[in-house]
Design an enzyme around this catalytic site. Structure first.
Site, short mmCIF file in Angstrom:
data_model
loop_
_atom_site.label_atom_id
_atom_site.label_comp_id
_atom_site.label_asym_id
_atom_site.label_seq_id
_atom_site.Cartn_x
_atom_site.Cartn_y
_atom_site.Cartn_z
N MET A 54 0.90 -1.17 -0.06
CA MET A 54 0.06 0.03 0.07
C MET A 54 0.81 1.15 -0.09
O MET A 54 0.46 2.20 0.37
CB MET A 54 -1.04 -0.15 1.03
CG MET A 54 -1.92 -1.05 1.26
SD MET A 54 -3.47 -0.54 2.14
CE MET A 54 -2.86 -0.52 3.76
N GLN A 106 -10.30 -2.47 1.99
CA GLN A 106 -10.15 -3.16 3.26
C GLN A 106 -9.97 -2.32 4.42
O GLN A 106 -9.63 -2.69 5.50
CB GLN A 106 -8.69 -3.90 2.99
CG GLN A 106 -7.46 -2.74 2.63
CD GLN A 106 -6.27 -3.51 2.34
OE1 GLN A 106 -6.21 -4.11 1.47
NE2 GLN A 106 -5.21 -3.51 3.20
N HIS A 163 9.01 0.98 3.50
CA HIS A 163 10.17 1.00 4.37
C HIS A 163 11.20 -0.23 4.32
O HIS A 163 10.92 -0.94 3.18
CB HIS A 163 9.68 1.16 5.82
CG HIS A 163 8.41 0.11 6.10
ND1 HIS A 163 8.76 -1.37 6.14
CD2 HIS A 163 6.94 -0.08 6.37
CE1 HIS A 163 7.56 -2.07 6.32
NE2 HIS A 163 6.67 -1.39 6.51
N ARG A 164 12.06 -0.31 5.39
CA ARG A 164 12.83 -1.22 5.05
C ARG A 164 12.35 -2.64 4.90
O ARG A 164 12.85 -3.77 4.50
CB ARG A 164 14.12 -1.21 6.10
CG ARG A 164 14.98 -0.43 5.96
CD ARG A 164 16.35 -0.56 7.11
NE ARG A 164 15.65 -0.18 8.24
CZ ARG A 164 15.73 -1.19 9.28
NH1 ARG A 164 16.00 -2.33 9.02
NH2 ARG A 164 15.14 -0.79 10.52
N GLY A 165 11.27 -2.92 5.70
CA GLY A 165 10.63 -4.29 5.40
C GLY A 165 10.06 -4.51 4.13
O GLY A 165 10.28 -5.83 3.39
N HIS A 166 9.48 -3.56 3.39
CA HIS A 166 9.31 -3.63 2.00
C HIS A 166 10.38 -3.96 1.06
O HIS A 166 10.28 -4.83 0.28
CB HIS A 166 8.28 -2.14 1.31
CG HIS A 166 7.05 -2.17 2.17
ND1 HIS A 166 6.85 -0.90 2.89
CD2 HIS A 166 5.77 -2.83 2.22
CE1 HIS A 166 5.66 -0.99 3.46
NE2 HIS A 166 4.84 -2.14 2.85
#
Length: 287
Positions: free
Chosen positions: A31, A62, A35-38
């Protein structure tokens, strides 16, 4: 050079061309406000495929009527830099009107797995998730799709959808990426005040304490949940939505954690108007 494509017809034309060239195609659905996760998902996709597509779409289906759809953080220019550095080839950035030119009459819904956790707290949320992910899978037709385990319920639900509907895509679950103090990375972390941010580390700390307690032989889930709740409530700004321990990935209630099965400790905690989730998956060899 990375491209941004905004229409379904154009992305389909491009994907058809790449598939005819024999390329393995991966999708990282997001979405936005990356961030670093993506970034870790994109990097893994880059290492395992020939063409990496990152979708950026804040999906209205959602979000509930009183949730944060309108204020959800958006910054395409920032996202483009992060995605390109991580190795994306294409960003699919459709408008709401492009994805839903008319109000849909068809939805994809997974039952049972969505009765717990965020599905219980956010009615209709997962119907929106599975519907939009199904649309993305049909539009892009990826060989692989990458999802972070911070929302482990979402991973389980999407995997179930793929299996039940024989979708020709492999779901790749990826580990949670955390800040140095343990807070799970989330686009919504930007909402937190400095004091809320400081107290939000209680989620990770409580999961680590739970792991310790299990190691000490406390495996009855009621006792564990009570201890976790009491620990979280030491932070005055924390307001618990749920603390649950379920089998994983079936998400069924369990009374005890056993060495012969896999379980998830899942949390959702409010800090004022910001709702954070986190989890710990307990594998067989950890009990």
């Amino acid at each position: 050079m990375m491209e941004v494509i905004t229409t379904i017809s154009e992305i389909r034309t491009r994907i058809t061309k790449e598939r005819k060239a024999g390329k393995v195609i991966s999708l990282v659905p997001t979405m936005g406000y990356l961030h670093r996760g993506h970034q870790s998902l994109i990097e893994k996709a880059r290492a395992e495929s020939d063409l990496v597509v990152v979708s950026i779409f804040v999906n209205p289906l959602q979000f509930g009527p009183n949730e944060d759809y309108d204020r959800y953080p958006r910054d395409l220019e920032r996202d483009k830099v992060i995605a390109e550095v991580a190795g994306a080839d294409l960003i699919f950035f459709p408008s709401v009107n492009e994805m839903y030119p008319v109000k849909p009459k068809t939805y994809v819904e997974v039952n049972e797995l969505t009765n717990q956790l965020c599905g219980k707290s956010r009615p209709g949320h997962f119907r929106g998730v599975t519907t939009v992910v199904s649309k993305l899978f049909h539009i892009i037709q990826p060989d692989f799709a990458y999802f972070g385990l911070k929302d482990a319920q979402q991973v389980a639900v999407i995997q179930q959808m793929v299996e039940d509907l024989n979708m020709p895509v492999t779901i790749v679950p990826c580990p949670i990426v955390r800040e140095e103090d343990g807070l799970a990375l989330s686009s919504r972390n930007v909402y937190l005040t400095s004091e809320e941010r400081s107290q939000a580390t209680i989620l990770y700390q409580s999961l680590q304490k739970a792991k310790e307690w299990i190691g000490e032989g406390i495996t009855e889930t009621k006792k564990l949940k009570d201890r976790i709740r009491n620990f979280i409530e030491t932070q005055p700004l924390a307001r618990i939505d749920y603390v649950e321990i379920l089998s994983f990935p079936s998400l069924e209630p369990v009374t005890e954690i056993h060495s012969t099965s896999q379980a998830i400790i899942a949390l959702a905690v409010w800090f004022d108007k910001t709702r954070l989730i986190d989890n710990l998956i307990i594998n067989q060899n950890e009990v």
